[in-house]
Design a protein around this motif. Structure first.
Motif, PDB file in Angstrom:
ATOM      1  N   ASP A 157      41.870  43.408  23.961  1.00 65.88           N
ATOM      2  CA  ASP A 157      41.413  44.718  24.415  1.00 65.88           C
ATOM      3  C   ASP A 157      41.706  45.687  23.277  1.00 65.88           C
ATOM      4  O   ASP A 157      42.877  46.012  23.023  1.00 65.88           O
ATOM      5  CB  ASP A 157      42.153  45.127  25.689  1.00 65.88           C
ATOM      6  CG  ASP A 157      41.738  46.512  26.192  1.00 65.88           C
ATOM      7  OD1 ASP A 157      41.057  47.242  25.450  1.00 65.88           O
ATOM      8  OD2 ASP A 157      42.116  46.852  27.327  1.00 65.88           O
ATOM      9  N   SER A 194      31.066  45.391  26.002  1.00 65.10           N
ATOM     10  CA  SER A 194      31.557  46.393  26.949  1.00 65.10           C
ATOM     11  C   SER A 194      31.041  46.043  28.334  1.00 65.10           C
ATOM     12  O   SER A 194      29.847  45.801  28.519  1.00 65.10           O
ATOM     13  CB  SER A 194      31.091  47.796  26.551  1.00 65.10           C
ATOM     14  OG  SER A 194      31.695  48.203  25.339  1.00 65.10           O
ATOM     15  N   GLY A 214      35.854  46.984  30.980  1.00 64.68           N
ATOM     16  CA  GLY A 214      36.330  47.609  29.755  1.00 64.68           C
ATOM     17  C   GLY A 214      35.636  47.043  28.531  1.00 64.68           C
ATOM     18  O   GLY A 214      34.598  46.393  28.622  1.00 64.68           O
ATOM     19  N   PHE A 235      35.992  44.640  25.056  1.00 64.45           N
ATOM     20  CA  PHE A 235      36.778  43.488  24.607  1.00 64.45           C
ATOM     21  C   PHE A 235      36.199  42.936  23.318  1.00 64.45           C
ATOM     22  O   PHE A 235      34.990  42.951  23.102  1.00 64.45           O
ATOM     23  CB  PHE A 235      36.802  42.404  25.691  1.00 64.45           C
ATOM     24  CG  PHE A 235      37.369  42.889  27.000  1.00 64.45           C
ATOM     25  CD1 PHE A 235      38.742  42.855  27.215  1.00 64.45           C
ATOM     26  CD2 PHE A 235      36.547  43.408  27.989  1.00 64.45           C
ATOM     27  CE1 PHE A 235      39.275  43.332  28.408  1.00 64.45           C
ATOM     28  CE2 PHE A 235      37.069  43.883  29.177  1.00 64.45           C
ATOM     29  CZ  PHE A 235      38.442  43.848  29.387  1.00 64.45           C
TER      30      PHE A 235
END
Length: 235
Positions: free
Chosen positions: A92, A74, A78, A80
């Motif tokens: 994602d 993280s 975001g 992944f």
């Protein structure tokens, strides 16, 4: 066969959030990749990502090492997932879409079998094989969906699992009785580096001249013992 999620098998799993998990999934004996699910009283599929160019069962080692491994990170950009199963891929897990296969600098014939992600240095470490010889490929994931190769290390033995944190890499090999380790140089390039050192298996006495502080930060994917059998018999 997992009757709840309608897949053939789930050989590995990692937590994405406290209520979300990512399975390494064998969807139908042909397609393989991450399966994202929500966990509460039940397990509910959110989405799945089949990876193009997977090696399937080709690099398995009996009785329990299946070369479909995923790890999660993280960042400010975001969350992944990075996956190893012949091809290397990133997804994602919060969005529908397709898995992005990592191609930058990949040696011809490279087959990934394990992966670990270090958020500290924004690196993904893939262990894999080229014509039976094991390598560790190191990717800069500052741009999470567009990793770039920054280092490569040839290692002895048949690599099965890997862990890493801030340049320190540990890995296991098939039949090995030690945990192998090496430290990446801050000036690492995409060229093989010297043969790694070895340290005792967990439980052995650590020699006094071996550092221990970094190893406590490392999560090692011992995938050959981490077989998640959530699906068998589950209705």
């Amino acid at each position: 066969k997992n009757l709840v999620l309608d897949v053939e098998g789930l050989p590995d799993v990692v937590m994405v959030t406290p209520t979300t998990i990512a399975f390494s999934a064998d969807f139908d004996l042909i397609d393989f990749g991450p399966l994202i699910a929500t966990i509460s009283d039940n397990v509910t599929e959110d989405r799945r990502f089949a990876i193009n160019g997977t090696s399937g069962f080709e690099n398995k080692i009996k009785p329990a090492n299946f070369p479909l491994v995923i790890d999660v990170t993280s960042t400010a950009e975001g969350t992944f997932l990075y996956a190893a199963n012949g091809a290397m891929a990133v997804v994602d897990p919060t969005q529908d879409g397709t898995a992005t296969v990592i191609t930058d600098g990949v040696p011809s014939g490279f087959q990934a079998v394990t992966v670990a992600v270090s958020t500290t240095d924004k690196r993904a470490y893939f262990g894999g094989l080229v014509a039976g010889t094991s390598f560790v490929l190191v990717y800069d994931i500052s741009s999470p969906l567009s990793p770039s190769l920054v280092g490569m290390n040839e290692v002895d033995g048949r690599i099965t699992s890997i862990g890493a944190n801030n340049g320190m890499v540990v890995y296991m090999i098939d039949g090995g009785e030690t945990i192998n380790q090496f430290m990446l140089s801050s000036e690492s390039t995409a060229e093989p580096t010297p043969t790694p050192s070895k340290m005792p298996i967990v439980g052995d006495v650590m020699p006094k001249d071996e550092p221990t502080s970094t190893s406590s930060q490392i999560k090692v994917h011992l995938s050959f013992i981490c077989v998640f059998v959530i699906g068998f018999g589950m209705l």
